[in-house]
Design a protein around this motif. Sequence first.
Motif, mmCIF file in Angstrom:
data_model
loop_
_atom_site.group_PDB
_atom_site.id
_atom_site.type_symbol
_atom_site.label_atom_id
_atom_site.label_comp_id
_atom_site.label_asym_id
_atom_site.label_seq_id
_atom_site.Cartn_x
_atom_site.Cartn_y
_atom_site.Cartn_z
ATOM 1 N N ILE A 147 2.321 2.296 -6.212
ATOM 2 C CA ILE A 147 1.521 3.499 -6.443
ATOM 3 C C ILE A 147 0.120 3.035 -6.809
ATOM 4 O O ILE A 147 -0.069 2.348 -7.803
ATOM 5 C CB ILE A 147 2.129 4.367 -7.561
ATOM 6 C CG1 ILE A 147 3.576 4.738 -7.193
ATOM 7 C CG2 ILE A 147 1.288 5.611 -7.794
ATOM 8 C CD1 ILE A 147 4.343 5.432 -8.293
ATOM 9 N N ARG A 148 -0.852 3.377 -5.977
ATOM 10 C CA ARG A 148 -2.209 2.881 -6.173
ATOM 11 C C ARG A 148 -3.201 4.024 -6.180
ATOM 12 O O ARG A 148 -2.945 5.073 -5.610
ATOM 13 C CB ARG A 148 -2.609 1.964 -5.009
ATOM 14 C CG ARG A 148 -1.746 0.756 -4.838
ATOM 15 C CD ARG A 148 -1.939 0.268 -3.420
ATOM 16 N NE ARG A 148 -1.188 -0.944 -3.162
ATOM 17 C CZ ARG A 148 -1.656 -2.159 -3.346
ATOM 18 N NH1 ARG A 148 -2.879 -2.342 -3.786
ATOM 19 N NH2 ARG A 148 -0.915 -3.203 -3.092
ATOM 20 N N GLN A 149 -4.337 3.757 -6.771
ATOM 21 C CA GLN A 149 -5.404 4.759 -6.755
ATOM 22 C C GLN A 149 -6.488 4.295 -5.812
ATOM 23 O O GLN A 149 -7.619 4.102 -6.190
ATOM 24 C CB GLN A 149 -5.996 4.924 -8.136
ATOM 25 C CG GLN A 149 -5.048 5.557 -9.112
ATOM 26 C CD GLN A 149 -5.569 5.412 -10.512
ATOM 27 O OE1 GLN A 149 -6.697 5.746 -10.803
ATOM 28 N NE2 GLN A 149 -4.734 4.898 -11.387
ATOM 29 N N GLN A 150 -6.133 4.093 -4.585
ATOM 30 C CA GLN A 150 -7.130 3.652 -3.611
ATOM 31 C C GLN A 150 -6.615 4.015 -2.227
ATOM 32 O O GLN A 150 -5.414 4.101 -2.018
ATOM 33 C CB GLN A 150 -7.346 2.149 -3.704
ATOM 34 C CG GLN A 150 -6.100 1.361 -3.337
ATOM 35 C CD GLN A 150 -6.204 -0.089 -3.782
ATOM 36 O OE1 GLN A 150 -6.516 -0.362 -4.926
ATOM 37 N NE2 GLN A 150 -5.935 -0.989 -2.878
ATOM 38 N N ALA A 151 -7.526 4.212 -1.327
ATOM 39 C CA ALA A 151 -7.114 4.500 0.046
ATOM 40 C C ALA A 151 -6.868 3.172 0.768
ATOM 41 O O ALA A 151 -7.259 2.112 0.282
ATOM 42 C CB ALA A 151 -8.208 5.284 0.741
ATOM 43 N N ASN A 173 -0.689 6.234 -2.097
ATOM 44 C CA ASN A 173 -2.101 6.074 -2.439
ATOM 45 C C ASN A 173 -2.612 7.403 -2.969
ATOM 46 O O ASN A 173 -2.649 8.387 -2.240
ATOM 47 C CB ASN A 173 -2.890 5.633 -1.206
ATOM 48 C CG ASN A 173 -2.437 4.266 -0.760
ATOM 49 O OD1 ASN A 173 -2.555 3.299 -1.503
ATOM 50 N ND2 ASN A 173 -1.858 4.193 0.417
ATOM 51 N N LEU A 174 -2.971 7.406 -4.249
ATOM 52 C CA LEU A 174 -3.305 8.672 -4.903
ATOM 53 C C LEU A 174 -4.789 8.762 -5.202
ATOM 54 O O LEU A 174 -5.388 7.813 -5.713
ATOM 55 C CB LEU A 174 -2.554 8.802 -6.232
ATOM 56 C CG LEU A 174 -1.029 8.774 -6.177
ATOM 57 C CD1 LEU A 174 -0.468 8.911 -7.580
ATOM 58 C CD2 LEU A 174 -0.503 9.881 -5.285
ATOM 59 N N ASN A 228 -3.021 14.750 -1.895
ATOM 60 C CA ASN A 228 -2.274 13.486 -1.960
ATOM 61 C C ASN A 228 -1.039 13.532 -1.059
ATOM 62 O O ASN A 228 -0.693 12.528 -0.424
ATOM 63 C CB ASN A 228 -1.894 13.171 -3.406
ATOM 64 C CG ASN A 228 -3.063 12.616 -4.198
ATOM 65 O OD1 ASN A 228 -3.921 11.924 -3.646
ATOM 66 N ND2 ASN A 228 -3.111 12.914 -5.486
ATOM 67 N N ALA A 229 -0.386 14.686 -1.000
ATOM 68 C CA ALA A 229 0.776 14.814 -0.112
ATOM 69 C C ALA A 229 0.343 14.612 1.335
ATOM 70 O O ALA A 229 0.983 13.864 2.094
ATOM 71 C CB ALA A 229 1.428 16.178 -0.290
ATOM 72 N N ALA A 230 -0.769 15.255 1.709
ATOM 73 C CA ALA A 230 -1.235 15.138 3.093
ATOM 74 C C ALA A 230 -1.653 13.698 3.400
ATOM 75 O O ALA A 230 -1.284 13.141 4.439
ATOM 76 C CB ALA A 230 -2.398 16.102 3.321
ATOM 77 N N ALA A 231 -2.391 13.089 2.470
ATOM 78 C CA ALA A 231 -2.903 11.741 2.722
ATOM 79 C C ALA A 231 -1.782 10.715 2.846
ATOM 80 O O ALA A 231 -1.952 9.668 3.468
ATOM 81 C CB ALA A 231 -3.859 11.337 1.589
ATOM 82 N N ASN A 232 -0.626 11.035 2.259
ATOM 83 C CA ASN A 232 0.497 10.096 2.318
ATOM 84 C C ASN A 232 1.555 10.520 3.348
ATOM 85 O O ASN A 232 2.665 9.983 3.352
ATOM 86 C CB ASN A 232 1.124 9.946 0.932
ATOM 87 C CG ASN A 232 0.238 9.129 0.002
ATOM 88 O OD1 ASN A 232 0.228 7.905 0.057
ATOM 89 N ND2 ASN A 232 -0.541 9.799 -0.828
ATOM 90 N N GLY A 233 1.203 11.488 4.177
ATOM 91 C CA GLY A 233 2.110 11.911 5.250
ATOM 92 C C GLY A 233 3.353 12.619 4.739
ATOM 93 O O GLY A 233 4.401 12.576 5.380
#
Length: 257
Positions: A84-88, A96-97, A165-170
């Motif tokens: 779990i990271r805070q970076q793209a 990635n949050l 975040n849900a969208a960015a992580n598919g």
Amino acid sequence: LPLVARIHGAALDADAASWLVDQGASELAAEDVDLLGLFDQPLQLALHQEYWPAGRTLVAAELLDWGGVWRPLAVGVEVAGIRIRQQAGGEADDLNLVVGDVFGSAHHPTTAMCLEWVAFGPADAPLLDVGTGTGVLALLALRLGATRARGTDLDPAARECAAQNAAANGLADRFEVQSGLGDASWPRIVANLSSGTVVELAYDLAARLASGGSLAVSGFSVEIAPEVERALLRAGLRRVGGDDRLGWVRLDFAAPW
Ligand SMILES: C[S@@+](CC[C@H](N)C(=O)[O-])C[C@H]1O[C@@H](n2cnc3c(N)ncnc32)[C@H](O)[C@@H]1O
């Protein structure tokens, strides 16, 4: 800068200690129930290894000597094999949050304990995440195989953050976010809130627990935990376990129906 890897709950775990030494830790230390390894080298390697004691989170952090106080600058958390990271731009299996001002970076002891509860499973069971913040708990559940999850939050900024975040992580197709609890019942509910809010919501949470379902609540201190427990017992739930870390508590309940 020196770096530290912190493995929650592993202060007495000899395997975890050997693993840290194998990774190049120059020094080991115990802090409360946690095991710390100090590194002179960048620690990204630690986030790519396969050793994670079941049900534990690992936090890798840079340490900055700040007026004699070691202040951790966290760079990643891992639980149940998910980083779990805070970076793209991490790997596809990572979470990635984007966090911003919203609660839920995964580093807070209450979040860490709730992540461990989520990772405990059952992996495919749908999850209601009350006070979702960044969505971190629901998104871990989805990454681990939950068929669907709902996050709720009173704060519109948190709802937007969790949805992004849900969208960015598919994971958006299995995730929904809303302000209220809704009427559905759930096999798993996690609620990392303040003690007052958990007490206030005790009956509402119990009412949404499906037959044989489980509930974890966190977000309060050891001192206030008995009051929170009483409220959930009054709502008809059975206490089945819990955890505490650095003065914070997680209480676990089951539906006796
Ligand atoms: C401590 S944070 C937890 C965030 C994340 N779930 C975690 O474990 O890191 C609590 C969140 O609950 C939200 N919140 C507070 N009271 C609430 C309520 N009555 N219903 C839904 N959300 C609430 C806050 O806006 C905040 O985002």
